[in-house]
Design an enzyme around this catalytic site. Structure first.
Site, short mmCIF file in Angstrom:
data_model
loop_
_atom_site.label_atom_id
_atom_site.label_comp_id
_atom_site.label_asym_id
_atom_site.label_seq_id
_atom_site.Cartn_x
_atom_site.Cartn_y
_atom_site.Cartn_z
CB SER A 144 2.28 7.21 1.66
OG SER A 144 2.41 7.42 0.19
NE ARG B 116 7.38 0.69 7.46
CZ ARG B 116 7.98 1.25 6.49
NH1 ARG B 116 7.93 0.65 5.15
NH2 ARG B 116 8.65 2.26 6.83
CG HIS C 137 2.67 2.96 3.57
ND1 HIS C 137 3.45 1.85 3.01
CD2 HIS C 137 2.71 4.18 2.74
CE1 HIS C 137 4.36 2.55 1.96
NE2 HIS C 137 3.73 3.76 1.93
#
Lengths: 215, 215
Positions: free
Chosen positions: A18, A41, A44
């Site tokens: 990912s 992040r 994500h």
């Protein structure tokens, strides 16, 4: 799901794949390598690349946040979703404790009496308990909580080590974040309306990972 | 924050003003009035109008979801952030209980042994316990959990009353949602990569509100 020790190898492989997609699709940016760990992040956690243009790092946000974690700082949050989303094992290893007062009986009672939001009274309680100084304060839901933090910092110089100001909202969210950008305090904010408890969790997990991977 | 009884009058006023902004900016759409209550609450929770084009309602999603709540159905969720984000008072009034197995010791142990994700093993445990039939299953984080639910429905005809399939992710999230759209089960999904635990919470809170406001 972000505690590497608790992740299965399959879970880890999915996370790595990912992040590779996020990096490939994100394109150029001017974040420092450490800041990018935070931004990627958040992307994500949301699949929303707009955060690349919304996230702002103020002062020595990364350094101050990591140092606070490593001191075992209090982590004051506005909603329980952040508290439970954070990796309890990892935080415990640093000696950090989370504090969320929004559902406390006294907070609810005083909010009604003062005609304030519960989120504001919860931050006042944290301030009364002396928890804000040197803390990481993370607001993912309630713009009023962030406005209250800005007021406390301005009026009392009770400076948190890091403000993670990422409330989502159509009323006051953008204004609350603007108020944070006028402070000298280290902060990570998402400008405008977007944000949320999952974004706050992603930011703090990125800081934990940066700390763990320090040379 | 969504329990009207727990909200202060200021909190309520902010929420009402926020929804008015969402309605004004969203423009035309072809959702039914009940479906729009779900979509607008997701937009309210994310400040992301793209969900207007991502959310899909399959079968009698709203009717089936409300009926399940009113029967006191189990609510099986993939991550604790959904569990803690849901209004416990409101659910208790319906006799609903939430179930989240992802951090159970047996789930973690068996995931490592089976080389599966914890999210998959957590859904298998829910299935083994007979919790899926007639349940609301909400997946906000782990695409693999949603793929497992699709498999169970296909292979065992263990039909939940409603699948809230809104995992976020770059690997398998879109595919997992596509797998749900191939089932006959009532479902609310966010197509593509976007989703998250806050979206799952918003969907279920919208259903609770629709139930409370039924004529």
């Amino acid at each position: 799901m972000n505690d590497m020790r608790q992740m299965t190898s399959l879970g880890r492989a999915i996370e790595e794949a990912s992040f590779a997609i996020v990096d490939a699709e994100a394109g150029d940016h001017s974040f420092s390598p450490a800041e990018w760990q935070v931004v990627r992040r958040v992307i994500h956690a949301t699949a929303d690349f707009e955060f690349k243009s919304l996230l702002r790092f103020q002062g020595d946000a990364i350094g101050s946040g990591i140092a606070a974690l490593e001191r075992g700082c209090p982590i004051v949050v506005d909603v329980k979703m952040i508290e439970v989303g954070l990796n309890a094992h990892r935080l415990a290893a640093y000696g950090c404790h989370t504090h969320c007062f929004i559902s406390d009986d006294d907070v609810m009672r005083e909010a009604k009496m003062a005609q304030e939001t519960r989120a504001v009274m919860a931050m006042r309680k944290a301030n009364d308990l002396g928890l804000l100084r040197g803390a990481i304060v993370a607001v993912g839901n309630a713009p009023t909580a962030l406005l209250e933090i800005a007021r406390v910092v301005r009026e009392q110089s009770e400076a948190p080590a890091l403000i993670v100001g990422v409330p989502v909202g159509f009323v006051s969210a953008a204004e609350a974040k603007d108020a944070i950008t006028k402070l000298d305090t280290a902060a990570i904010v998402s400008l405008g309306r977007k944000g949320g408890s999952t974004i706050a969790v992603a930011v703090i997990h990125a800081l934990l990972k940066l700390s763990a991977e320090k040379p």
